[in-house]
Design a protein around this motif. Structure first.
Motif: not given
Lengths: 229, 229
Positions: A147, A168-174, A188, B224, B228
């Motif tokens: 994602i 923590q699940n590697g999502v780069p953008a919210i 980051d 990442r 973590v």
DNA sequence: TAGATTGTTAATCGATTAACAATC
DNA sequence: TAGATTGTTAATCGATTAACAATC
């Protein structure tokens, strides 16, 4: 195409508006435009339009202006919408639901892959072709489809914890629709806030400021009614 | 309370965030704060907090800082949320619907009085206590309850015409959720834009910028994940 | 009292606008 | 060619930051 120096957020926020305007022109079949015309449509100065674009490159021709289709293409590249993006919706309440149903996401290469919630009555349903999973299953579900962007529309109280889980699940953008200032800058992860209340408050300020500088609201409204009829 | 000079939009956009933060403190029972603490929570400088507030007055005490409840009250007054406001929703699609259902509007003195649409299947229904009328009936319906703010969430194509209609009916402010730049500046109507696509595009820019400056997305995500776990 | 923190003035930094040579 | 319009440099304007006397 990639800028050499850091671009100010002001510029970044104007780019999408340029793109939207160009698309409107393109749909009308207009082939050419100029900084003056763009500026006119968007209530800014021609100088600013040229200055903004020049941060990324030279896309126009002296004496001619800009070719609409070309400039569209260039700005799309600058923004990065030419790359496909995977979106997940976290929290299928009113807004999450609205975004799932509505939205010309697909038109811009965004693909909504999955939605997540905690409420049993909504888990397992399918909204507009998007399956709703339990938030517990997040890591499992996104295993095969990384994602890019999570649209966060959960209750304020749990926003921070969920954001951390996403990180923590590697999502780069919210894409943050909650009222919580996520304050994840140490991590980051990129956060873009959309806050309805802030927007409504700003509107209210201008409204009340305007009213207090005229005599009173009723008078002003009546004046307007008379003027237009 | 009312500023003498014109306040920059930057300041206006920060005020709601101050208010939100103070409310959070207040709910926790915190009674006192300082520009340094506010700044810390909101990722800005203490100097800026003080500078922003000083445009409107002096609300703190040297050596003490700010009394949370008092400052909340002051900022509420500055923004104008102490005054009750009537809202009408124009266009009951996904977003209009979401705003009607969700939202702590009432908490902030906003009252949603009516909703309007063109689709027969939705006209006459009642959403969360708000009646949906035909847009044709607008002037008639608002006759007795002057509307302060119209939330505009109609298809882009009709946005401009409807905005003009609202203006002609004495509506002083539009909260614009459409993709249309209303360009009604000649009319003295206040427009506040909320554009999801613009916001998503800005997010995308930062996302792609970040990715291009690292080696590649997968590598970054894996790093990442490892970090973590 | 001593320490803390304001409100405000001055200094710095950045963004917008103006101007114009280059050139299509 | 003459008119139009760019890209860019310099000038202006405004916003943020730093500093500090006042004082709780």
């Amino acid at each position: 195409m990639k800028p050499t120096r850091v671009i100010s957020p002001n510029v970044i926020n104007r780019l999408p508006r340029y793109l939207r305007y160009l698309q409107k022109l393109d749909e009308k079949g207009v082939e050419r435009t100029s900084s003056a015309k763009i500026a006119e449509a968007l209530n800014q100065t021609a100088s600013q339009v040229r200055q903004d674009l020049s941060a990324f490159g030279s896309y126009g021709s002296t004496g001619y202006g800009y070719h609409v289709k070309d400039l569209m293409e260039e700005i799309s590249q600058i923004i990065g919408v030419h790359v496909p993006h995977n979106i997940a919706v976290i929290g299928v309440g009113g807004i999450g639901h609205a975004l799932l149903e509505h939205m010309e996401f697909e038109k811009y290469n965004y693909h909504v892959c999955a939605a997540f919630d905690v409420r049993p009555e909504i888990i397992g349903t399918n909204i507009n072709g998007v399956q709703v999973y339990s938030i517990e299953e997040f890591s499992k579900v996104i295993m095969d489809t990384p994602i890019d962007i999570c649209m966060l529309a959960v209750p304020t109280g749990v926003a921070k914890d969920i954001a951390l889980m996403l990180y923590q699940n590697g999502v780069p953008a919210i894409w943050n629709f909650t009222n919580e200032e996520l304050k994840l800058d140490a991590c980051d992860i990129i956060v873009q806030n959309v806050n309805f209340l802030d927007s409504l408050f700003a509107l209210t300020y201008y409204l009340e400021e305007g009213i207090s500088s005229s005599r009173n609201r009723r008078e002003k409204e009546n004046a307007r009614r008379l003027y237009v009829s």
